[in-house]
Design a protein around this motif. Structure first.
Motif, PDB file in Angstrom:
ATOM      1  N   UNK A   1     -61.599  46.480  78.258  1.00 41.24           N
ATOM      2  CA  UNK A   1     -60.735  46.403  79.382  1.00 41.24           C
ATOM      3  C   UNK A   1     -60.081  45.054  79.855  1.00 41.24           C
ATOM      4  N   UNK A   2     -59.002  45.113  80.197  1.00 44.56           N
ATOM      5  CA  UNK A   2     -58.618  43.837  80.746  1.00 44.56           C
ATOM      6  C   UNK A   2     -58.975  43.786  82.222  1.00 44.56           C
ATOM      7  N   UNK A   3     -59.484  42.737  83.019  1.00 45.15           N
ATOM      8  CA  UNK A   3     -60.060  42.801  84.384  1.00 45.15           C
ATOM      9  C   UNK A   3     -58.850  41.956  84.942  1.00 45.15           C
ATOM     10  N   UNK A   4     -58.456  42.594  86.248  1.00 45.37           N
ATOM     11  CA  UNK A   4     -57.613  41.803  87.118  1.00 45.37           C
ATOM     12  C   UNK A   4     -58.258  41.622  88.228  1.00 45.37           C
ATOM     13  N   UNK A   5     -58.760  40.444  88.661  1.00 47.57           N
ATOM     14  CA  UNK A   5     -59.424  40.119  89.903  1.00 47.57           C
ATOM     15  C   UNK A   5     -58.416  39.637  90.985  1.00 47.57           C
TER      16      UNK A   5
END
Length: 214
Positions: free
Chosen positions: A178-182
């Protein structure tokens, strides 16, 4: 040529008429075949005779048994015609009421098949070189990589649009799937499956640079 509603209506009406005629003839057959010999509407008894005169003037005489046999012959002929009409009428009505298969032109079929194919990567996904992608962003292009789109002012995901100041960090998660966008002020990140984002490593690098204003 496509069949019109009037054509189907004509088939139904014609079929019903044939059914009624066939039923009528079968009823006549049933009535006559169970009768004894009749002459001028009266029941013949043994020893009676019935005189028949043809249009030509010639005539012949039948006794009771012969008259009964003649009536039976007529009854069987009438019943056969009635059966044929019933079959034909039933087939006509069934044909008119049965659903039709609509033929689709080859061009339309091709269009339909194309529409259900998964979307192809947009032209922006051709950017695999970091320098070229930065140049495109500098020209004001919006780069789209599958589920993610980005430009110099925002990052667009399937779950919403985020301006760069709202984003705290963009990175690959620990599973590598996954790409995690915080986001600032949010505990849980937005998770974007890598399989939906072509050139995901480049996307993460560009997102971090745009977030930091580099």
């Amino acid at each position: 040529m496509a069949e019109t509603r009037s054509d189907r209506g004509g088939l139904i009406v014609g079929g019903i008429i044939m059914l009624l005629l066939g039923a009528g003839l079968l009823f006549v057959c049933y009535s006559v075949i169970h009768e004894t010999g009749q002459c001028a509407g009266e029941t013949m008894r043994a020893g009676d005779s019935c005189q028949h005169t043809k249009r030509s003037g010639a005539g012949y005489t039948n006794d009771a048994d012969e008259e009964k046999a003649a009536n039976h012959s007529t009854a069987w002929w009438t019943g056969g015609m009635g059966g044929v009409l019933l079959l034909g009428g039933g087939a006509a009505v069934f044909s008119a009421l049965s659903p039709r298969t609509v033929s689709v032109p080859a061009a339309a079929q091709s269009s339909t098949r194309t529409s259900v194919h998964p979307p192809q990567p947009t032209p922006s996904a051709r950017y695999v070189d970091h320098t070229e992608a930065l140049s495109a962003l500098a020209r004001g292009e919006v780069l789209t990589f599958g589920e993610l789109s980005l430009d110099t002012s925002q990052l667009k995901t399937s779950k919403g649009v985020l301006a760069w100041p709202q984003i705290k960090q963009v990175k690959l998660d620990g599973s590598g799937r996954y790409i995690a966008i915080f986001r600032h002020g949010k505990v849980l990140p937005i998770m974007i499956p890598l399989v939906t984002v072509p050139n995901s490593a480049l996307v993460v690098t560009l997102a971090e640079q745009l977030r930091l204003g580099l």
